[in-house]
Write a protein that holds these residues in place. Structure first.
Motif, PDB file in Angstrom:
ATOM      1  N   UNK A   1     -20.288   2.217   0.973  1.00 46.28           N
ATOM      2  CA  UNK A   1     -20.683   0.918   0.613  1.00 46.28           C
ATOM      3  C   UNK A   1     -19.313   0.435  -0.198  1.00 46.28           C
ATOM      4  N   UNK A   2     -18.720  -0.425   0.531  1.00 46.94           N
ATOM      5  CA  UNK A   2     -17.434  -1.047   0.273  1.00 46.94           C
ATOM      6  C   UNK A   2     -17.449  -2.760   0.298  1.00 46.94           C
ATOM      7  N   UNK A   3     -16.732  -3.219  -0.306  1.00 50.02           N
ATOM      8  CA  UNK A   3     -16.408  -4.815   0.017  1.00 50.02           C
ATOM      9  C   UNK A   3     -15.066  -5.140  -0.692  1.00 50.02           C
TER      10      UNK A   3
ATOM     11  N   UNK B   1      -8.319  -8.090  -6.595  1.00 53.49           N
ATOM     12  CA  UNK B   1      -7.443  -8.432  -7.626  1.00 53.49           C
ATOM     13  C   UNK B   1      -8.253  -8.482  -8.961  1.00 53.49           C
ATOM     14  N   UNK B   2      -7.537  -8.746 -10.178  1.00 56.19           N
ATOM     15  CA  UNK B   2      -8.134  -8.766 -11.244  1.00 56.19           C
ATOM     16  C   UNK B   2      -8.767 -10.178 -11.620  1.00 56.19           C
ATOM     17  N   UNK B   3      -8.623 -11.082 -10.954  1.00 61.06           N
ATOM     18  CA  UNK B   3      -9.090 -12.333 -11.337  1.00 61.06           C
ATOM     19  C   UNK B   3     -10.619 -12.556 -11.852  1.00 61.06           C
TER      20      UNK B   3
ATOM     21  N   UNK C   1     -11.816   1.709  -8.606  1.00 59.43           N
ATOM     22  CA  UNK C   1     -12.196   0.611  -7.695  1.00 59.43           C
ATOM     23  C   UNK C   1     -12.353   1.083  -6.586  1.00 59.43           C
ATOM     24  N   UNK C   2     -12.040   2.495  -6.232  1.00 61.99           N
ATOM     25  CA  UNK C   2     -12.166   3.070  -4.881  1.00 61.99           C
ATOM     26  C   UNK C   2     -12.393   4.712  -5.051  1.00 61.99           C
TER      27      UNK C   2
ATOM     28  N   UNK D   1     -16.011   1.388  -2.536  1.00 68.24           N
ATOM     29  CA  UNK D   1     -14.674   0.514  -2.721  1.00 68.24           C
ATOM     30  C   UNK D   1     -15.142  -0.807  -3.105  1.00 68.24           C
ATOM     31  N   UNK D   2     -14.266  -1.511  -4.092  1.00 67.03           N
ATOM     32  CA  UNK D   2     -14.371  -2.872  -4.319  1.00 67.03           C
ATOM     33  C   UNK D   2     -12.984  -3.460  -3.860  1.00 67.03           C
ATOM     34  N   UNK D   3     -11.991  -2.818  -3.255  1.00 66.80           N
ATOM     35  CA  UNK D   3     -10.834  -3.145  -2.917  1.00 66.80           C
ATOM     36  C   UNK D   3     -10.625  -3.036  -1.321  1.00 66.80           C
TER      37      UNK D   3
END
Length: 392
Positions: A173-175, A180-182, A244-245, A263-265
């Protein structure tokens, strides 16, 4: 096939804690609960920590102003005084609030549907399980993708031996929306997810990998985890110690193995949510961005694409069908199937129908506890330098 006809005598009087205007998950709950107009009725809510904003939002949803409460404590107290008071509450708030609200709801005599991960500690989950049993109540967990009926097709294929002996479980499950931290600074739904005080000991492990882990348990209930090894990273440094991974290796009792990538990165990835089960004879794969298809690959034969709602699928799968094979289904139908199962479970519990309850496949308190155990064990492994840790 489901067509919206009532399956319980009367809709359940339902409330929400959280899920207000500035959140990004509340609408999914309402889509799921209200898609069948015969299972739930939204009659009350404590939708926001800002009481006025919550009242404005609730009345715009059609909830009476007097039943839009400033906080959940007031709601539980006032609704208990009404003959038409709420019967079940959904908790769609940040992780750190789940335990206290769930406990208060059960003590108020309410059934509970809660966001994941359920709590931070397995001990908290066990305490809530005992409390739910004491009050004869259901606790459901919204692993929202798990209502996809093709997962039940995969479950039956595994149970019927279509794949042979299960050897490998591949989970992903990743995207890329956290590259970035915005969003950490500007998105209300993101801010608390990267705050350890509010999200708990993990970010992507708790926020997204728990979905896919439960799906693997639903499909392969006979597989029991023995050990996990987790390596996690904070590529956006401001998120540390939250990851984040993460990569996780799994060993099951009986010799099967597995992998999870969360992952979110994953830069450029819109939706990398996949589950693949590999047996000694064949494999089957489900992807969230192709929710109407299964890839069925028998060794030595052409790849087969199994299409949702077709008569060649198992009855257990097509029982949750809604629209027919000509029309695509997706996440809203998955949530609707999930909420319908919650309603049926609550109804069976109220009638003390243990036989009907035992036949339902839905993420209840035990699934919630396993999600906590999964995150806890992964974090323990990673924090020890990525070593094998016993899953117990």
């Amino acid at each position: 096939m489901l067509n919206g006809e009532k399956q319980i005598a009367n809709p359940l009087r339902w409330a929400m804690v959280g899920g207000g205007r500035t959140g990004n998950v509340g609408y999914k709950h309402r889509l799921g609960a209200l898609r069948d107009n015969t299972a739930f009725q939204l009659v009350a809510g404590a939708f926001d920590i800002d009481a006025e904003r919550g009242r404005s939002f609730g009345t715009n949803l059609g909830v009476e102003q007097e039943r839009c409460y400033a906080d959940y404590q007031t709601m539980f107290t006032e609704e208990a005084k009404r003959e038409d008071g709420i019967q079940v509450v959904t908790i769609a708030t940040p992780n750190f609030t789940h335990y206290e609200i769930t406990r208060a709801a059960l003590e108020a005599g309410l059934h509970v549907i809660c966001e994941k991960p359920l709590f931070f500690k397995v001990e908290e989950g066990e305490h809530i399980k005992a409390l739910a049993e004491q009050h004869n109540k259901i606790v459901g967990v919204t692993y929202g993708f798990s209502g996809s009926q093709l997962l039940l097709q995969m479950r039956q294929m595994v149970q019927n031996g279509d794949l042979g002996d299960i050897r490998m479980v591949e989970l992903r499950y990743t995207h890329g929306f956290g590259c970035d931290e915005i969003g950490d600074k500007t998105n209300e739904g993101q801010k608390w997810r990267v705050d350890p005080a509010k999200s708990g000991p993990s970010f992507v492990l708790g926020d997204i990998s728990t979905h896919t882990f439960y799906m693997s348990e639903l499909i392969c209930p006979h597989l029991k985890l023995k050990e996990v090894l987790c390596d996690r990273q904070s590529f956006v440094g401001s998120r540390a110690p939250l990851e984040d991974n993460a990569y996780v290796l799994m060993r099951y009792e009986g010799g099967a193995v597995g992998r999870m990538w969360a992952s979110a990165v994953d830069a450029g990835c819109m939706d990398g949510h996949r589950i693949r089960i590999i047996g000694s004879k064949a494999s089957v794969e489900f992807s969230d961005n192709q929710p109407n298809e299964l890839l069925y690959q028998i060794q030595g034969q052409p790849i087969q694409k199994l299409i949702r709602a077709m008569p060649y699928l198992y009855d257990e799968c097509n029982a949750d069908e809604r629209l027919g094979a000509l029309h695509a289904e997706g996440l809203p139908e998955s949530w609707a199937n999930l909420y319908l199962k919650f309603a049926l479970a609550i109804d069976a519990k109220e009638r003390n129908d243990s036989e009907a309850l035992a036949k339902l496949i839905y993420p209840g308190i035990d699934a919630g506890i396993e999600g906590i155990r999964w995150v806890q064990t992964c974090v323990e492994s990673a924090d020890q330098g990525g070593v094998w840790v016993t899953y117990n």
